[in-house]
Design an enzyme around this catalytic site. Structure first.
Site, PDB file in Angstrom:
ATOM      1  N   GLU A  61       0.915  -1.710  -0.142  1.00 11.74           N
ATOM      2  CA  GLU A  61       0.092  -0.295  -0.323  1.00 11.74           C
ATOM      3  C   GLU A  61       1.138   1.635  -0.004  1.00 11.74           C
ATOM      4  OE1 GLU A  61      -1.985  -3.148   0.973  1.00 11.74           O
ATOM      5  OE2 GLU A  61      -0.657  -3.347   2.091  1.00 11.74           O
ATOM      6  N   HIS A  91       4.822 -13.992  -3.438  1.00 10.66           N
ATOM      7  CA  HIS A  91       4.266 -12.580  -3.074  1.00 10.66           C
ATOM      8  C   HIS A  91       4.560 -11.670  -2.715  1.00 10.66           C
ATOM      9  CE1 HIS A  91       1.179 -10.722  -0.643  1.00 10.66           C
ATOM     10  NE2 HIS A  91       0.671 -10.343  -2.165  1.00 10.66           N
TER      11      HIS A  91
HETATM   12  N1  LIG Z   1       3.735 -10.099   3.439  1.00 18.70           N
HETATM   13  C1  LIG Z   1       4.466  -9.022   3.758  1.00 18.70           C
HETATM   14  C2  LIG Z   1       2.969  -7.763   3.983  1.00 18.70           C
HETATM   15  N2  LIG Z   1       1.948  -8.378   3.308  1.00 18.70           N
HETATM   16  C3  LIG Z   1       0.938  -7.559   3.142  1.00 18.70           C
HETATM   17  C4  LIG Z   1       0.771  -6.373   1.488  1.00 18.70           C
HETATM   18  O1  LIG Z   1       2.059  -5.615   2.235  1.00 18.70           O
HETATM   19  C5  LIG Z   1      -0.383  -5.978   1.551  1.00 18.70           C
HETATM   20  O2  LIG Z   1      -1.152  -5.033   3.028  1.00 18.70           O
HETATM   21  C6  LIG Z   1      -1.531  -6.816   1.346  1.00 18.70           C
HETATM   22  O3  LIG Z   1      -0.758  -7.347   0.233  1.00 18.70           O
HETATM   23  C7  LIG Z   1      -3.318  -6.530   1.297  1.00 18.70           C
HETATM   24  O4  LIG Z   1      -2.659  -5.534  -0.379  1.00 18.70           O
HETATM   25  N3  LIG Z   1       3.959  -6.683   3.584  1.00 18.70           N
HETATM   26  C8  LIG Z   1       5.016  -6.288   4.075  1.00 18.70           C
HETATM   27  O5  LIG Z   1       5.043  -4.973   4.640  1.00 18.70           O
HETATM   28  N4  LIG Z   1       5.920  -6.895   4.347  1.00 18.70           N
HETATM   29  C9  LIG Z   1       5.469  -8.294   4.277  1.00 18.70           C
HETATM   30  O6  LIG Z   1       6.280  -9.170   4.687  1.00 18.70           O
HETATM   31  C1  LIG Z   2       0.241 -12.746   3.262  1.00 16.68           C
HETATM   32  C2  LIG Z   2       1.153 -11.644   2.213  1.00 16.68           C
HETATM   33  O1  LIG Z   2       1.312 -10.652   2.017  1.00 16.68           O
HETATM   34  C3  LIG Z   2       3.157 -12.547   3.216  1.00 16.68           C
HETATM   35  O2  LIG Z   2       2.902 -12.573   3.601  1.00 16.68           O
HETATM   36  C4  LIG Z   2       2.395 -13.774   1.853  1.00 16.68           C
HETATM   37  O3  LIG Z   2       2.950 -14.998   2.214  1.00 16.68           O
HETATM   38  P1  LIG Z   2       3.090 -16.760   2.233  1.00 16.68           P
HETATM   39  O4  LIG Z   2       3.816 -16.595   0.372  1.00 16.68           O
HETATM   40  O5  LIG Z   2       4.105 -17.264   2.962  1.00 16.68           O
HETATM   41  O6  LIG Z   2       1.496 -17.085   1.786  1.00 16.68           O
END
Ligand SMILES: Nc1c(NC[C@H](O)[C@H](O)[C@H](O)CO)[nH]c(=O)[nH]c1=O
Ligand SMILES: CC(=O)[C@@H](O)COP(=O)(O)O
Length: 178
Positions: A61, A91
């Protein structure tokens, strides 16, 4: 780990304005980055009132808020802060690549430099080392922001002067023709 950050420049930050956009995901690490960034900006003389901090859910975001903050034209530099930790799927890579590319685009389109302070790490140990350990990534991001903010101010002023000169030349041409 890379320890070849440039030597810090002496920059007077007293008239510079910064926007910080920080993710709440992996919040403890991101909070540590915010603390270091704030401390280094303060050391450079940036008044607290010249720094605005916005939080967003995750690193994904960050580009939206960075775009909106840059569009206000109130800041000399935007600092994006997040910590992406490798998961079980791709991801993390998708977010790391897309945010990096959008942050560059924001800077190009708004003339407001953007610091990519979104760490992409393999595990929590790497995150820890970079935000609380041997590597001071928050400090590096703040120093990069100070340097880029100074470039931004100088070049925006130069472009304004060039525009003013061009406008004056146009007026002169108009008078000389008549
Ligand atoms: N896995 C991590 C995320 N994941 C969340 C995404 O950034 C996002 O909020 C979601 O996909 C909704 O659009 N964010 C991080 O900052 N760090 C991570 O390791
Ligand atoms: C949901 C997320 O943003 C991230 O943590 C994805 O993790 P994973 O690849 O282990 O599902």
């Amino acid at each position: 780990m890379s320890f070849h950050a440039p030597e810090p420049l002496k920059i007077d930050g007293s008239e510079l304005y910064f926007g910080i956009v920080a993710a709440r995901y992996n919040g403890a690490y991101v909070d540590a980055l915010i603390e270091r960034v704030s401390a280094v900006l303060k050391e450079a003389g940036v008044p607290r009132a010249n720094v605005r901090l916005e939080r967003v859910p995750g690193s994904n975001e960050i580009p939206y808020l960075a775009t909106m903050m840059a569009a206000t034209r109130q800041y000399d530099c935007i600092i994006a802060l997040g910590v992406i930790i490798r998961g079980g799927t791709a991801h993390d890579e998708v977010i790391a690549h897309s945010t990096a590319s959008i942050l560059h685009r924001v800077a190009m389109q708004t003339e407001c430099p953007v610091i990519n302070g979104i760490l992409t790490v393999n595990n929590t140990e790497q995150a820890e080392e970079r935000v609380n350990g041997h590597a001071d990534r928050g400090g590096e991001f703040a120093r990069a922001a100070l340097e880029m903010a100074r470039h931004k101010v100088n070049y925006v002023q130069l472009l304004d002067e060039i525009d003013a000169e061009a406008a004056a030349d146009d007026i002169n041409d108009l008078f000389n023709k008549n």
